[in-house]
Design a protein around this motif. Structure first.
Motif, short mmCIF file in Angstrom:
data_model
loop_
_atom_site.label_atom_id
_atom_site.label_comp_id
_atom_site.label_asym_id
_atom_site.label_seq_id
_atom_site.Cartn_x
_atom_site.Cartn_y
_atom_site.Cartn_z
N ARG A 2 39.40 6.01 53.16
CA ARG A 2 40.38 6.83 53.87
C ARG A 2 41.45 7.30 52.90
O ARG A 2 41.76 6.63 51.93
CB ARG A 2 41.01 6.01 54.98
CG ARG A 2 40.04 5.72 56.09
CD ARG A 2 40.71 4.93 57.20
NE ARG A 2 39.73 3.94 57.61
CZ ARG A 2 39.99 2.67 57.83
NH1 ARG A 2 41.21 2.22 57.72
NH2 ARG A 2 39.04 1.84 58.17
N ALA A 3 42.04 8.47 53.20
CA ALA A 3 43.05 9.06 52.33
C ALA A 3 44.21 8.09 52.07
O ALA A 3 44.74 8.05 50.98
CB ALA A 3 43.55 10.37 52.92
N ARG A 4 44.57 7.29 53.06
CA ARG A 4 45.71 6.40 52.86
C ARG A 4 45.38 5.27 51.89
O ARG A 4 46.27 4.60 51.38
CB ARG A 4 46.23 5.87 54.19
CG ARG A 4 45.30 4.91 54.89
CD ARG A 4 45.98 4.39 56.16
NE ARG A 4 45.15 3.44 56.85
CZ ARG A 4 44.27 3.74 57.77
NH1 ARG A 4 44.11 5.00 58.14
NH2 ARG A 4 43.55 2.81 58.35
N GLU A 5 44.10 5.05 51.61
CA GLU A 5 43.70 4.03 50.66
C GLU A 5 43.66 4.56 49.23
O GLU A 5 43.45 3.80 48.30
CB GLU A 5 42.31 3.49 51.02
CG GLU A 5 42.24 2.85 52.38
CD GLU A 5 40.81 2.55 52.81
OE1 GLU A 5 39.87 3.08 52.18
OE2 GLU A 5 40.65 1.79 53.75
N ILE A 6 43.86 5.85 49.07
CA ILE A 6 43.76 6.49 47.76
C ILE A 6 45.16 6.78 47.24
O ILE A 6 45.99 7.35 47.94
CB ILE A 6 42.95 7.80 47.85
CG1 ILE A 6 41.56 7.51 48.39
CG2 ILE A 6 42.89 8.49 46.49
CD1 ILE A 6 40.82 8.73 48.84
N ILE A 48 45.07 10.89 38.14
CA ILE A 48 43.96 9.99 38.47
C ILE A 48 44.11 9.58 39.92
O ILE A 48 45.21 9.22 40.36
CB ILE A 48 43.98 8.74 37.56
CG1 ILE A 48 43.63 9.14 36.13
CG2 ILE A 48 43.03 7.67 38.08
CD1 ILE A 48 43.73 8.00 35.12
N ALA A 49 43.02 9.67 40.66
CA ALA A 49 42.98 9.13 42.03
C ALA A 49 42.34 7.74 41.94
O ALA A 49 41.29 7.58 41.31
CB ALA A 49 42.16 10.03 42.94
N GLU A 50 43.00 6.76 42.55
CA GLU A 50 42.50 5.40 42.52
C GLU A 50 42.32 4.87 43.93
O GLU A 50 43.10 5.20 44.82
CB GLU A 50 43.46 4.47 41.76
CG GLU A 50 43.55 4.77 40.29
CD GLU A 50 44.53 3.86 39.58
OE1 GLU A 50 44.21 3.42 38.48
OE2 GLU A 50 45.63 3.61 40.13
N CYS A 51 41.31 4.04 44.08
CA CYS A 51 41.06 3.38 45.36
C CYS A 51 40.63 1.96 45.06
O CYS A 51 39.65 1.75 44.32
CB CYS A 51 39.98 4.12 46.14
SG CYS A 51 39.64 3.37 47.75
N ALA A 52 41.35 1.01 45.57
CA ALA A 52 41.02 -0.41 45.38
C ALA A 52 40.88 -0.76 43.91
O ALA A 52 39.96 -1.48 43.51
CB ALA A 52 39.78 -0.79 46.17
N GLY A 53 41.76 -0.20 43.08
CA GLY A 53 41.78 -0.54 41.67
C GLY A 53 40.74 0.17 40.80
O GLY A 53 40.63 -0.12 39.61
N ARG A 54 39.97 1.07 41.39
CA ARG A 54 38.99 1.81 40.57
C ARG A 54 39.27 3.29 40.63
O ARG A 54 39.83 3.80 41.60
CB ARG A 54 37.57 1.49 41.00
CG ARG A 54 37.12 2.14 42.26
CD ARG A 54 35.60 1.97 42.46
NE ARG A 54 35.14 2.70 43.60
CZ ARG A 54 34.82 4.00 43.61
NH1 ARG A 54 34.90 4.71 42.51
NH2 ARG A 54 34.40 4.60 44.70
N ILE A 55 38.87 3.99 39.58
CA ILE A 55 39.06 5.44 39.52
C ILE A 55 38.11 6.11 40.50
O ILE A 55 36.91 5.86 40.49
CB ILE A 55 38.84 5.97 38.10
CG1 ILE A 55 39.93 5.41 37.17
CG2 ILE A 55 38.85 7.50 38.08
CD1 ILE A 55 39.78 5.82 35.73
N ALA A 56 38.69 6.95 41.35
CA ALA A 56 37.90 7.68 42.35
C ALA A 56 37.89 9.17 42.06
O ALA A 56 37.11 9.91 42.65
CB ALA A 56 38.47 7.42 43.75
N ILE A 82 39.29 13.32 48.17
CA ILE A 82 39.85 13.07 46.84
C ILE A 82 40.09 14.37 46.09
O ILE A 82 41.15 14.57 45.50
CB ILE A 82 38.93 12.12 46.04
CG1 ILE A 82 38.91 10.75 46.70
CG2 ILE A 82 39.37 12.03 44.58
CD1 ILE A 82 37.82 9.83 46.21
N GLY A 83 39.13 15.28 46.10
CA GLY A 83 39.30 16.56 45.42
C GLY A 83 40.50 17.32 45.95
O GLY A 83 41.28 17.89 45.19
N THR A 84 40.66 17.31 47.26
CA THR A 84 41.80 18.00 47.88
C THR A 84 43.11 17.35 47.45
O THR A 84 44.09 18.04 47.14
CB THR A 84 41.66 17.99 49.41
OG1 THR A 84 40.45 18.67 49.75
CG2 THR A 84 42.84 18.67 50.08
#
Length: 162
Positions: A2-6, A48-56, A82-84
């Motif tokens: 979900r966006a809020r996790e990114i 950089i977009a990150e989610c749960a400590g990894r690059i997304a 993520i792209g948006t």
């Protein structure tokens, strides 16, 4: 996802080796050859977009007077926003820097990207027939066939006001 996790954050100096590795994995080399020139994304500003400590996701860009040019953009998990989010971060940065325009270049085979960018306010601005063929002379790793079996030959510029 979900966006809020990114979380989207600026590329930091400590990220440079990771950006170079990721660029090499996704683009075939540490350099990106486009419009008869070359960029080294690991040396450029970006987000950089990150989610749960990894690059997304990752976006890199170059800034010239009045123009922010997106050099690379990749969402590692597609169709999750993520792209948006990366485009929105770039748009805010362009505004902060006083740019009037955001530009980017894609290739004739990248129909998914053309759809994505146009839905986010970008317009077709220029076609450079044979540009990818010329780039291949400098970077032989560029494949001859792209998405959907389309011969990879041309560059397409898109632009969006800030």
């Amino acid at each position: 996802m979900r966006a809020r996790e990114i979380a989207v954050r600026p590329v930091q100096e400590s990220d440079r080796p990771t950006v170079e590795w990721l660029t090499t994995q996704l683009w075939g080399a540490a350099e990106v050859v486009v419009h008869d020139g070359a960029f080294y994304p690991a040396t450029l500003p970006g987000f950089i977009a990150e989610c749960a400590g990894r690059i997304a996701g990752l976006v890199t860009f170059d800034v010239r007077p009045g123009v922010l040019e997106i050099v690379t953009i990749n969402a590692l998990d597609r169709f999750t926003g993520i792209g948006t989010m990366l485009i929105e971060a770039v748009r805010a940065e362009a505004k902060r820097l006083g740019c009037q325009q955001i530009t980017l270049t894609t290739t004739n085979d990248n129909v998914d990207a053309l759809r994505f960018y146009q839905r986010r306010g970008f317009r077709l601005a220029a076609l450079r027939p044979g540009a990818v063929d010329r780039s291949r002379l400098r970077k032989p790793e560029i494949p001859r066939t792209g998405d959907f079996g389309i011969p990879l030959r041309d560059e397409i510029d898109l632009t969006c006001p800030v």
